[in-house]
Design a protein around this motif. Structure first.
Motif, PDB file in Angstrom:
ATOM      1  N   UNK A  26       2.114 -25.584   4.378  1.00 34.97           N
ATOM      2  CA  UNK A  26       1.911 -24.140   4.277  1.00 34.97           C
ATOM      3  C   UNK A  26       0.427 -23.792   4.244  1.00 34.97           C
ATOM      4  N   UNK A  27      -0.324 -24.527   3.435  1.00 33.36           N
ATOM      5  CA  UNK A  27      -1.763 -24.290   3.360  1.00 33.36           C
ATOM      6  C   UNK A  27      -2.439 -24.517   4.700  1.00 33.36           C
ATOM      7  N   UNK A  28      -1.988 -25.527   5.409  1.00 28.45           N
ATOM      8  CA  UNK A  28      -2.560 -25.827   6.717  1.00 28.45           C
ATOM      9  C   UNK A  28      -2.289 -24.697   7.714  1.00 28.45           C
ATOM     10  N   UNK A  29      -1.059 -24.212   7.748  1.00 26.84           N
ATOM     11  CA  UNK A  29      -0.724 -23.105   8.650  1.00 26.84           C
ATOM     12  C   UNK A  29      -1.426 -21.814   8.246  1.00 26.84           C
ATOM     13  N   UNK A  30      -1.559 -21.599   6.940  1.00 27.16           N
ATOM     14  CA  UNK A  30      -2.260 -20.404   6.473  1.00 27.16           C
ATOM     15  C   UNK A  30      -3.724 -20.433   6.903  1.00 27.16           C
ATOM     16  N   UNK A  31      -4.349 -21.590   6.783  1.00 32.59           N
ATOM     17  CA  UNK A  31      -5.744 -21.722   7.191  1.00 32.59           C
ATOM     18  C   UNK A  31      -5.882 -21.499   8.692  1.00 32.59           C
ATOM     19  N   UNK A  32      -4.979 -22.084   9.459  1.00 30.15           N
ATOM     20  CA  UNK A  32      -5.018 -21.918  10.910  1.00 30.15           C
ATOM     21  C   UNK A  32      -4.820 -20.453  11.295  1.00 30.15           C
ATOM     22  N   UNK A  33      -3.854 -19.798  10.673  1.00 29.28           N
ATOM     23  CA  UNK A  33      -3.590 -18.385  10.976  1.00 29.28           C
ATOM     24  C   UNK A  33      -4.787 -17.521  10.610  1.00 29.28           C
ATOM     25  N   UNK A  34      -5.412 -17.803   9.473  1.00 28.97           N
ATOM     26  CA  UNK A  34      -6.574 -17.019   9.057  1.00 28.97           C
ATOM     27  C   UNK A  34      -7.751 -17.204  10.012  1.00 28.97           C
ATOM     28  N   UNK A  35      -7.991 -18.426  10.452  1.00 31.66           N
ATOM     29  CA  UNK A  35      -9.083 -18.662  11.401  1.00 31.66           C
ATOM     30  C   UNK A  35      -8.842 -17.905  12.706  1.00 31.66           C
ATOM     31  N   UNK A  36      -7.608 -17.932  13.181  1.00 29.93           N
ATOM     32  CA  UNK A  36      -7.277 -17.198  14.409  1.00 29.93           C
ATOM     33  C   UNK A  36      -7.384 -15.696  14.184  1.00 29.93           C
ATOM     34  N   UNK A  37      -6.951 -15.240  12.998  1.00 27.79           N
ATOM     35  CA  UNK A  37      -7.047 -13.812  12.701  1.00 27.79           C
ATOM     36  C   UNK A  37      -8.504 -13.355  12.652  1.00 27.79           C
ATOM     37  N   UNK A  38      -9.364 -14.160  12.042  1.00 28.42           N
ATOM     38  CA  UNK A  38     -10.784 -13.795  11.976  1.00 28.42           C
ATOM     39  C   UNK A  38     -11.368 -13.669  13.377  1.00 28.42           C
ATOM     40  N   UNK A  39     -10.922 -14.533  14.270  1.00 29.66           N
ATOM     41  CA  UNK A  39     -11.396 -14.461  15.651  1.00 29.66           C
ATOM     42  C   UNK A  39     -10.936 -13.161  16.319  1.00 29.66           C
ATOM     43  N   UNK A  40      -9.672 -12.805  16.128  1.00 33.19           N
ATOM     44  CA  UNK A  40      -9.142 -11.553  16.688  1.00 33.19           C
ATOM     45  C   UNK A  40      -9.845 -10.359  16.047  1.00 33.19           C
ATOM     46  N   UNK A  41      -9.968 -10.391  14.730  1.00 31.97           N
ATOM     47  CA  UNK A  41     -10.564  -9.278  14.007  1.00 31.97           C
ATOM     48  C   UNK A  41     -12.030  -9.086  14.390  1.00 31.97           C
ATOM     49  N   UNK A  42     -12.726 -10.185  14.647  1.00 30.66           N
ATOM     50  CA  UNK A  42     -14.123 -10.085  15.061  1.00 30.66           C
ATOM     51  C   UNK A  42     -14.238  -9.395  16.418  1.00 30.66           C
ATOM     52  N   UNK A  43     -13.316  -9.683  17.314  1.00 33.50           N
ATOM     53  CA  UNK A  43     -13.297  -9.014  18.620  1.00 33.50           C
ATOM     54  C   UNK A  43     -13.095  -7.516  18.425  1.00 33.50           C
ATOM     55  N   UNK A  44     -12.160  -7.153  17.552  1.00 28.90           N
ATOM     56  CA  UNK A  44     -11.891  -5.735  17.289  1.00 28.90           C
ATOM     57  C   UNK A  44     -13.103  -5.089  16.632  1.00 28.90           C
ATOM     58  N   UNK A  45     -13.673  -5.769  15.655  1.00 27.42           N
ATOM     59  CA  UNK A  45     -14.816  -5.215  14.930  1.00 27.42           C
ATOM     60  C   UNK A  45     -15.985  -4.940  15.871  1.00 27.42           C
ATOM     61  N   UNK A  46     -16.184  -5.797  16.840  1.00 28.27           N
ATOM     62  CA  UNK A  46     -17.316  -5.638  17.757  1.00 28.27           C
ATOM     63  C   UNK A  46     -17.052  -4.617  18.856  1.00 28.27           C
ATOM     64  N   UNK A  47     -15.776  -4.249  19.081  1.00 32.44           N
ATOM     65  CA  UNK A  47     -15.458  -3.384  20.208  1.00 32.44           C
ATOM     66  C   UNK A  47     -14.755  -2.086  19.851  1.00 32.44           C
ATOM     67  N   UNK A  48     -14.382  -1.896  18.604  1.00 35.44           N
ATOM     68  CA  UNK A  48     -13.634  -0.708  18.203  1.00 35.44           C
ATOM     69  C   UNK A  48     -14.596   0.406  17.816  1.00 35.44           C
ATOM     70  N   UNK A  49     -14.363   1.592  18.355  1.00 28.90           N
ATOM     71  CA  UNK A  49     -15.256   2.722  18.060  1.00 28.90           C
ATOM     72  C   UNK A  49     -14.752   3.572  16.903  1.00 28.90           C
ATOM     73  N   UNK A  50     -13.552   3.294  16.396  1.00 30.06           N
ATOM     74  CA  UNK A  50     -13.013   4.056  15.277  1.00 30.06           C
ATOM     75  C   UNK A  50     -12.871   3.155  14.060  1.00 30.06           C
TER      76      UNK A  50
END
Length: 180
Positions: free
Chosen positions: A136-160
């Motif tokens: 569970x910890x391993x999957x949680x870490x993997x999901x969080x790393x992928x989420x940070x990558x997605x969120x960083x894309x949104x943070x850099x490109x979202x105007x709202x």
């Protein structure tokens, strides 16, 4: 590059001033580069596209007969991205990987709820830690790393500005499913 083929010296990765989110740049009056399709010539009309169909492995039946449920996470995250007009910046494979990792995390948490934190050693019969905890910890870490990558894309490109994330909804479902 040194003789052994490795890079040495220079700036460390991820060091220095962190980039400011696009929405904050605009709010503070700083210059912000916002790409607009009308600025480009000879480019296809970029209308909102329908969500790409998630691969079949996200809905595959598991050993217990239930579907994995990663397709729901995929759809929720896609809709969240579409509201912020950032769906075209995120690779669908990245979204699928995140959805699967988070679904597996939920699956492990359900197994921990069913079997508890302790298990029985197969040869000695003594108590051991449930292996689902570590998985569970391993999957949680993997999901969080992928989420940070997605969120960083949104943070850099979202105007709202954005407040809620799809993770909030999934975590709420996870917590409420344990009560019922």
């Amino acid at each position: 590059m040194s003789k052994d083929g490795t890079y040495r010296g220079g700036r460390r990765a991820k060091s220095g001033k962190k980039p400011q989110p696009l929405a904050e740049k605009i709010a503070s009056g700083n210059k912000a580069l916002i790409l607009d399709a009308s600025e480009f010539e000879n480019i296809a009309d970029l209308k909102a596209e329908d969500m790409p169909k998630p691969d079949d492995y996200l809905t595959a039946k598991q050993k217990d007969g239930k579907p994995l449920g990663a397709d729901k996470i995929y759809k929720e995250t896609w809709n969240w991205l579409k509201k912020r007009r950032c769906e075209k910046f995120v690779n669908p494979r990245l979204l699928e990987a995140y959805s699967q990792a988070f679904a597996r995390y939920i699956q492990c948490e359900e197994a921990i709820s069913i079997y508890g934190f302790l298990g029985k050693h197969p040869t000695t019969g003594g108590a051991i830690a449930n292996p689902f905890v570590q998985i569970s910890l391993s999957f949680q870490k993997q999901a969080n790393l992928l989420w940070y990558e997605i969120f960083d894309i949104v943070k850099q490109n979202c105007t709202t500005d954005f407040v809620n994330t799809p993770q909030d909804d999934v975590m709420e479902q996870l917590l409420s499913s344990k009560r019922g």
